[in-house]
Design a protein around this motif. Structure first.
Motif, PDB file in Angstrom:
ATOM      1  N   MET A 191       0.843  -1.203   0.000  1.00  0.00           N
ATOM      2  CA  MET A 191       0.000   0.000   0.000  1.00  0.00           C
ATOM      3  C   MET A 191       0.871   1.244   0.000  1.00  0.00           C
ATOM      4  O   MET A 191       1.934   1.256   0.594  1.00  0.00           O
ATOM      5  N   ASP A 192       0.390   2.264  -0.649  1.00  0.00           N
ATOM      6  CA  ASP A 192       1.104   3.532  -0.584  1.00  0.00           C
ATOM      7  C   ASP A 192       0.785   4.170   0.748  1.00  0.00           C
ATOM      8  O   ASP A 192      -0.365   4.182   1.178  1.00  0.00           O
ATOM      9  N   ILE A 193       1.808   4.690   1.397  1.00  0.00           N
ATOM     10  CA  ILE A 193       1.601   5.351   2.682  1.00  0.00           C
ATOM     11  C   ILE A 193       1.552   6.855   2.438  1.00  0.00           C
ATOM     12  O   ILE A 193       2.420   7.414   1.776  1.00  0.00           O
ATOM     13  N   ARG A 194       0.516   7.467   2.949  1.00  0.00           N
ATOM     14  CA  ARG A 194       0.436   8.925   2.933  1.00  0.00           C
ATOM     15  C   ARG A 194       0.895   9.394   4.304  1.00  0.00           C
ATOM     16  O   ARG A 194       0.497   8.838   5.318  1.00  0.00           O
ATOM     17  N   TRP A 195       1.715  10.433   4.317  1.00  0.00           N
ATOM     18  CA  TRP A 195       2.189  10.976   5.596  1.00  0.00           C
ATOM     19  C   TRP A 195       1.473  12.297   5.838  1.00  0.00           C
ATOM     20  O   TRP A 195       1.495  13.188   4.991  1.00  0.00           O
ATOM     21  N   GLU A 196       0.823  12.395   6.980  1.00  0.00           N
ATOM     22  CA  GLU A 196       0.043  13.591   7.302  1.00  0.00           C
ATOM     23  C   GLU A 196       0.675  14.358   8.458  1.00  0.00           C
ATOM     24  O   GLU A 196       1.245  13.761   9.370  1.00  0.00           O
ATOM     25  N   ASN A 197       0.556  15.674   8.403  1.00  0.00           N
ATOM     26  CA  ASN A 197       1.126  16.503   9.461  1.00  0.00           C
ATOM     27  C   ASN A 197       0.525  16.124  10.807  1.00  0.00           C
ATOM     28  O   ASN A 197      -0.657  15.829  10.914  1.00  0.00           O
ATOM     29  N   TYR A 198       1.375  16.119  11.837  1.00  0.00           N
ATOM     30  CA  TYR A 198       0.936  15.701  13.163  1.00  0.00           C
ATOM     31  C   TYR A 198       1.566  16.596  14.232  1.00  0.00           C
ATOM     32  O   TYR A 198       0.892  17.315  14.921  1.00  0.00           O
ATOM     33  N   HIS A 245       9.641  12.889   6.564  1.00  0.00           N
ATOM     34  CA  HIS A 245       8.366  12.801   7.283  1.00  0.00           C
ATOM     35  C   HIS A 245       8.445  12.793   8.809  1.00  0.00           C
ATOM     36  O   HIS A 245       7.489  12.373   9.468  1.00  0.00           O
ATOM     37  N   GLN A 246       9.563  13.232   9.408  1.00  0.00           N
ATOM     38  CA  GLN A 246       9.618  13.231  10.878  1.00  0.00           C
ATOM     39  C   GLN A 246       8.428  14.004  11.448  1.00  0.00           C
ATOM     40  O   GLN A 246       7.990  15.008  10.876  1.00  0.00           O
ATOM     41  N   GLY A 247       7.899  13.500  12.549  1.00  0.00           N
ATOM     42  CA  GLY A 247       6.784  14.188  13.207  1.00  0.00           C
ATOM     43  C   GLY A 247       5.464  14.054  12.470  1.00  0.00           C
ATOM     44  O   GLY A 247       4.509  14.762  12.792  1.00  0.00           O
ATOM     45  N   MET A 248       5.407  13.142  11.485  1.00  0.00           N
ATOM     46  CA  MET A 248       4.177  12.979  10.710  1.00  0.00           C
ATOM     47  C   MET A 248       3.528  11.629  11.007  1.00  0.00           C
ATOM     48  O   MET A 248       4.157  10.726  11.559  1.00  0.00           O
ATOM     49  N   ALA A 249       2.266  11.507  10.633  1.00  0.00           N
ATOM     50  CA  ALA A 249       1.492  10.299  10.892  1.00  0.00           C
ATOM     51  C   ALA A 249       1.277   9.520   9.608  1.00  0.00           C
ATOM     52  O   ALA A 249       0.867  10.097   8.609  1.00  0.00           O
ATOM     53  N   PRO A 250       1.541   8.186   9.637  1.00  0.00           N
ATOM     54  CA  PRO A 250       1.310   7.382   8.440  1.00  0.00           C
ATOM     55  C   PRO A 250      -0.167   7.036   8.285  1.00  0.00           C
ATOM     56  O   PRO A 250      -0.885   6.870   9.270  1.00  0.00           O
ATOM     57  N   GLU A 251      -0.600   6.949   7.045  1.00  0.00           N
ATOM     58  CA  GLU A 251      -1.961   6.508   6.745  1.00  0.00           C
ATOM     59  C   GLU A 251      -1.864   5.559   5.556  1.00  0.00           C
ATOM     60  O   GLU A 251      -1.367   5.967   4.524  1.00  0.00           O
ATOM     61  N   PRO A 252      -2.231   4.279   5.660  1.00  0.00           N
ATOM     62  CA  PRO A 252      -2.823   3.608   6.816  1.00  0.00           C
ATOM     63  C   PRO A 252      -1.850   3.500   7.994  1.00  0.00           C
ATOM     64  O   PRO A 252      -0.641   3.650   7.813  1.00  0.00           O
ATOM     65  N   CYS A 253      -2.392   3.223   9.189  1.00  0.00           N
ATOM     66  CA  CYS A 253      -1.566   3.294  10.390  1.00  0.00           C
ATOM     67  C   CYS A 253      -1.655   2.073  11.304  1.00  0.00           C
ATOM     68  O   CYS A 253      -1.000   2.043  12.335  1.00  0.00           O
ATOM     69  N   LEU A 254      -2.471   1.075  10.952  1.00  0.00           N
ATOM     70  CA  LEU A 254      -2.589  -0.092  11.829  1.00  0.00           C
ATOM     71  C   LEU A 254      -1.470  -1.098  11.559  1.00  0.00           C
ATOM     72  O   LEU A 254      -1.097  -1.330  10.414  1.00  0.00           O
ATOM     73  N   PHE A 255      -0.933  -1.681  12.635  1.00  0.00           N
ATOM     74  CA  PHE A 255       0.049  -2.752  12.481  1.00  0.00           C
ATOM     75  C   PHE A 255      -0.322  -3.893  13.425  1.00  0.00           C
ATOM     76  O   PHE A 255      -0.972  -3.680  14.442  1.00  0.00           O
ATOM     77  N   LYS A 256       0.077  -5.094  13.032  1.00  0.00           N
ATOM     78  CA  LYS A 256      -0.211  -6.274  13.860  1.00  0.00           C
ATOM     79  C   LYS A 256       0.788  -6.374  15.002  1.00  0.00           C
ATOM     80  O   LYS A 256       1.974  -6.138  14.814  1.00  0.00           O
ATOM     81  N   LEU A 269       6.402  -1.107   7.477  1.00  0.00           N
ATOM     82  CA  LEU A 269       5.690  -0.210   6.564  1.00  0.00           C
ATOM     83  C   LEU A 269       4.809  -0.994   5.608  1.00  0.00           C
ATOM     84  O   LEU A 269       3.661  -0.604   5.357  1.00  0.00           O
ATOM     85  N   GLU A 270       5.326  -2.105   5.091  1.00  0.00           N
ATOM     86  CA  GLU A 270       4.549  -2.896   4.140  1.00  0.00           C
ATOM     87  C   GLU A 270       3.337  -3.530   4.796  1.00  0.00           C
ATOM     88  O   GLU A 270       2.352  -3.832   4.131  1.00  0.00           O
ATOM     89  N   GLY A 271       3.399  -3.718   6.117  1.00  0.00           N
ATOM     90  CA  GLY A 271       2.296  -4.349   6.833  1.00  0.00           C
ATOM     91  C   GLY A 271       1.239  -3.368   7.336  1.00  0.00           C
ATOM     92  O   GLY A 271       0.208  -3.792   7.855  1.00  0.00           O
ATOM     93  N   LEU A 272       1.489  -2.070   7.207  1.00  0.00           N
ATOM     94  CA  LEU A 272       0.511  -1.090   7.680  1.00  0.00           C
ATOM     95  C   LEU A 272      -0.792  -1.256   6.893  1.00  0.00           C
ATOM     96  O   LEU A 272      -0.777  -1.441   5.683  1.00  0.00           O
ATOM     97  N   HIS A 273      -1.925  -1.190   7.597  1.00  0.00           N
ATOM     98  CA  HIS A 273      -3.201  -1.414   6.949  1.00  0.00           C
ATOM     99  C   HIS A 273      -4.317  -0.605   7.639  1.00  0.00           C
ATOM    100  O   HIS A 273      -4.125  -0.082   8.719  1.00  0.00           O
ATOM    101  N   ASP A 274      -5.473  -0.568   6.972  1.00  0.00           N
ATOM    102  CA  ASP A 274      -6.674   0.009   7.568  1.00  0.00           C
ATOM    103  C   ASP A 274      -7.440  -1.146   8.184  1.00  0.00           C
ATOM    104  O   ASP A 274      -7.064  -2.297   8.026  1.00  0.00           O
ATOM    105  N   ASP A 275      -8.541  -0.852   8.863  1.00  0.00           N
ATOM    106  CA  ASP A 275      -9.377  -1.909   9.463  1.00  0.00           C
ATOM    107  C   ASP A 275      -9.752  -2.981   8.466  1.00  0.00           C
ATOM    108  O   ASP A 275     -10.113  -2.710   7.355  1.00  0.00           O
TER     109      ASP A 275
END
Length: 146
Positions: free
Chosen positions: A2-9, A44-55, A140-146
């Motif tokens: 998945m492509d990760i979008r990094w959002e300001n946090y 991307h320091q200080g930013m939030a990844p989207e998707p953001c869930l990890f196992k 990073l490759e494992g990050l996912h949404d619900d």
């Protein structure tokens, strides 16, 4: 992957990291940080990844923010070094934080088995160390949404 979008946090706008700052961190910790991490944190320091869930274990957790290499006194709780100083006396040596969860847990590099290829672990608020991924890339490759 998945492509990760990094959002300001932490800050309202991206704050790129100078490579000298990352090198200073490596020298302090006497480790070689993964190339993929250096590439990501530089932009991307200080930013939030989207998707953001990890196992982790049988469940999932949220990678809420990539800690900052650049220290900002007003945002010290998001600083890699401040986070490290907070947990270092409670966890085995060779464990270094780079990310945080909403519950105040830390995603960390675990250099105990290898100085070159750190595993990724989660340090809980009780300071337990739980395995998450074999590498930063795998996290990073494992990050996912619900």
């Amino acid at each position: 992957m998945m492509d990760i979008r990094w959002e300001n946090y932490v800050w309202k706008e991206p704050r790129p990291v100078a490579s000298a700052e990352v090198e200073r961190l490596e020298a302090m910790w006497q480790v070689s940080l993964p190339g993929e991490f250096k590439r990501v944190v530089a932009a991307h320091q200080g930013m939030a990844p989207e998707p953001c869930l990890f196992k982790v274990g049988r469940g999932a957790n949220v990678f809420s923010v990539l800690l900052t290499v650049t220290r900002d006194a007003d945002r010290a709780s998001y600083s890699i070094l401040d986070s490290y100083n907070l947990i270092r006396s409670h966890v085995p040596s060779g464990i270094y934080p780079f990310g945080k969860t909403p519950g105040g847990e830390y995603l960390c590099f675990d250099y105990r088995d290898s100085a070159q290829q750190p595993r990724i672990v989660l340090v809980t608020v009780e300071m337990s160390v739980l395995p998450v991924a074999n590498s930063f890339q795998e996290l990073l490759e494992g990050l996912h949404d619900d």
